[in-house]
Design a protein around this motif. Sequence first.
Motif, short mmCIF file in Angstrom:
data_model
loop_
_atom_site.label_atom_id
_atom_site.label_comp_id
_atom_site.label_asym_id
_atom_site.label_seq_id
_atom_site.Cartn_x
_atom_site.Cartn_y
_atom_site.Cartn_z
N VAL A 294 0.84 -1.20 0.00
CA VAL A 294 0.00 0.00 0.00
C VAL A 294 0.87 1.25 0.00
CG1 VAL A 294 -1.65 1.37 1.36
CG2 VAL A 294 -2.00 -1.10 1.07
N GLN A 295 1.92 1.27 0.84
CA GLN A 295 2.79 2.44 0.92
C GLN A 295 3.58 2.62 -0.37
OE1 GLN A 295 3.02 4.78 3.52
NE2 GLN A 295 4.05 5.81 1.81
N CYS A 296 4.07 1.52 -0.93
CA CYS A 296 4.81 1.57 -2.20
C CYS A 296 3.93 2.15 -3.30
CB CYS A 296 5.30 0.17 -2.56
SG CYS A 296 6.11 0.03 -4.17
N MET A 297 2.69 1.68 -3.38
CA MET A 297 1.78 2.19 -4.41
C MET A 297 1.48 3.67 -4.18
SD MET A 297 0.96 -0.04 -6.77
CE MET A 297 -0.70 0.25 -7.41
N ALA A 298 1.29 4.06 -2.92
CA ALA A 298 1.01 5.46 -2.62
C ALA A 298 2.18 6.35 -3.02
CB ALA A 298 0.70 5.63 -1.13
N ASP A 299 3.39 5.85 -2.79
CA ASP A 299 4.59 6.61 -3.18
C ASP A 299 4.65 6.82 -4.68
OD1 ASP A 299 5.31 6.70 -0.53
OD2 ASP A 299 6.78 5.07 -0.65
N LYS A 300 4.04 5.93 -5.42
CA LYS A 300 4.02 6.03 -6.88
C LYS A 300 2.78 6.75 -7.39
CE LYS A 300 6.67 1.73 -7.50
NZ LYS A 300 7.86 2.36 -8.12
N GLY A 301 1.97 7.26 -6.46
CA GLY A 301 0.80 8.04 -6.84
C GLY A 301 -0.48 7.25 -7.00
N HIS A 302 -0.52 6.02 -6.45
CA HIS A 302 -1.70 5.17 -6.59
C HIS A 302 -2.20 4.78 -5.19
CE1 HIS A 302 -0.46 4.89 -10.76
NE2 HIS A 302 0.71 4.41 -10.38
N LYS A 303 -3.33 5.31 -4.80
CA LYS A 303 -3.85 5.05 -3.47
C LYS A 303 -4.95 3.99 -3.53
CE LYS A 303 -2.72 9.59 -1.56
NZ LYS A 303 -3.23 10.77 -0.84
N TYR A 304 -4.61 2.79 -3.07
CA TYR A 304 -5.54 1.67 -3.01
C TYR A 304 -5.38 0.97 -1.66
CZ TYR A 304 -5.90 2.12 -8.12
OH TYR A 304 -6.10 2.59 -9.40
N LYS A 305 -6.48 0.41 -1.17
CA LYS A 305 -6.41 -0.28 0.12
C LYS A 305 -5.76 -1.65 0.00
CE LYS A 305 -11.03 -2.39 -0.15
NZ LYS A 305 -12.33 -2.56 0.54
N ASP A 306 -5.86 -2.28 -1.19
CA ASP A 306 -5.19 -3.55 -1.43
C ASP A 306 -5.11 -3.79 -2.93
OD1 ASP A 306 -7.67 -4.60 -2.31
OD2 ASP A 306 -8.14 -5.41 -0.34
N PHE A 307 -4.48 -4.89 -3.31
CA PHE A 307 -4.25 -5.14 -4.74
C PHE A 307 -5.53 -5.48 -5.49
CE2 PHE A 307 -3.11 -8.83 -2.20
CZ PHE A 307 -3.86 -9.86 -2.76
N TYR A 308 -6.56 -5.95 -4.81
CA TYR A 308 -7.83 -6.19 -5.49
C TYR A 308 -8.50 -4.88 -5.86
CZ TYR A 308 -7.63 -11.12 -4.28
OH TYR A 308 -7.25 -12.43 -4.19
N ALA A 309 -8.40 -3.90 -4.97
CA ALA A 309 -8.97 -2.59 -5.28
C ALA A 309 -8.30 -1.99 -6.51
CB ALA A 309 -8.82 -1.66 -4.08
N ALA A 310 -7.01 -2.21 -6.65
CA ALA A 310 -6.31 -1.72 -7.84
C ALA A 310 -6.79 -2.44 -9.08
CB ALA A 310 -4.80 -1.91 -7.67
N ALA A 311 -6.89 -3.75 -9.00
CA ALA A 311 -7.30 -4.55 -10.16
C ALA A 311 -8.74 -4.27 -10.57
CB ALA A 311 -7.12 -6.03 -9.85
N GLU A 312 -9.58 -3.90 -9.60
CA GLU A 312 -11.00 -3.72 -9.86
C GLU A 312 -11.40 -2.24 -9.95
OE1 GLU A 312 -12.54 -5.98 -6.62
OE2 GLU A 312 -11.86 -7.89 -7.47
N ASP A 313 -10.42 -1.41 -10.14
CA ASP A 313 -10.70 0.02 -10.31
C ASP A 313 -11.72 0.19 -11.44
OD1 ASP A 313 -10.57 2.78 -11.10
OD2 ASP A 313 -8.61 2.94 -10.14
N PRO A 314 -12.85 0.87 -11.18
CA PRO A 314 -13.89 1.02 -12.21
C PRO A 314 -13.39 1.65 -13.51
CG PRO A 314 -14.71 1.72 -10.06
CD PRO A 314 -13.24 1.48 -9.90
N ARG A 315 -12.31 2.39 -13.44
CA ARG A 315 -11.79 3.02 -14.66
C ARG A 315 -11.37 1.98 -15.70
NH1 ARG A 315 -6.97 6.67 -12.82
NH2 ARG A 315 -6.66 4.88 -11.41
N TRP A 316 -10.92 0.83 -15.26
CA TRP A 316 -10.42 -0.16 -16.20
C TRP A 316 -11.56 -0.83 -16.97
CZ3 TRP A 316 -6.84 2.55 -14.95
CH2 TRP A 316 -6.08 2.49 -13.80
N ALA A 317 -12.76 -0.80 -16.40
CA ALA A 317 -13.90 -1.49 -17.03
C ALA A 317 -14.51 -0.70 -18.18
CB ALA A 317 -14.97 -1.79 -15.98
N THR A 318 -14.11 0.53 -18.35
CA THR A 318 -14.76 1.37 -19.36
C THR A 318 -14.17 1.20 -20.76
OG1 THR A 318 -13.26 3.22 -18.88
CG2 THR A 318 -15.33 3.10 -17.62
#
Length: 285
Positions: A193-217
């Motif tokens: 989570v901290q590594c992703m935040a440092d890269k500008g991506h705030k997610y609670k876990d890796f599933y939240a990243a994979a299931e980001d609604p933006r990818w479904a469009t």
Amino acid sequence: MIRYWLVGTVALVMLATGCAASPGATSKTVLAAAPEPTKEVRNLLLPYDHYQLSVNEIYLIESAKDLLTRDCMRKQGYDWEVIGDRKQYPDLRNRRRYAVIEMPVATEMGYKSNARLLGSTEVTAQKMDREARMSPAARKAATDPTDGCYKLAGDELARGNAENEDLVSRLNFESLEEARKSSRVAPALRSWVQCMADKGHKYKDFYAAAEDPRWATAKEPSDTEKETAEADVTCKQQAGLVKVLTETETSIQEREIREHKAYFERLASAKERHLAAARAVIDRG
């Protein structure tokens, strides 16, 4: 919410059974490709996998079903094309269990998925082509869900060899959830989570990243999706997240196998009887 371990099960079924093709389909179906599996994925096996069919075992059963279907169809005056070379493939059923874990997949596909990620689509394409070449009457004789030759062939192979897989399917889901929430995995997940935040991506876990609604469009992954997936893989690697998840799940599954010993023994016996029935048909030709 979709959990990625289920994708493996669905894709295995799709790879084995193929899809219905329209009568006007071309004679050479080409299905979507995917990057070759990494060594990490090839080695990603869990205890429950021993009790459920791999792609190669499904293909063994499918080869026997082909032979039985051919004999049944001949009795009705139809031909049935037996698919010849079902090659051996690595067991990739857990490739997306922890979402995207391979950099080549992240770079090319982002969080998108297709059946090719879990195994070869060559057999599926051949089955689609075979069905497309059949007359409507022959197709009905072969694929009718009530008494079609292909169904009857499957029933014959499974007769006396079935064991209810509801429990192992439930335990399979629960082991992933228990591992993900365990104190053993928590430090690695916080690190991710901290590594992703440092890269500008705030997610609670890796599933939240994979299931980001933006990818479904979008059908194709955007640059943003691919960059996020690449960061996801990098952070998983830095945190050692896949390793600790796999180790934790292995311990959980081994515990449940001990606690449900009689059930898993029945499951293993039923699977081996099913495979033995298939081998017997193949040996007869």
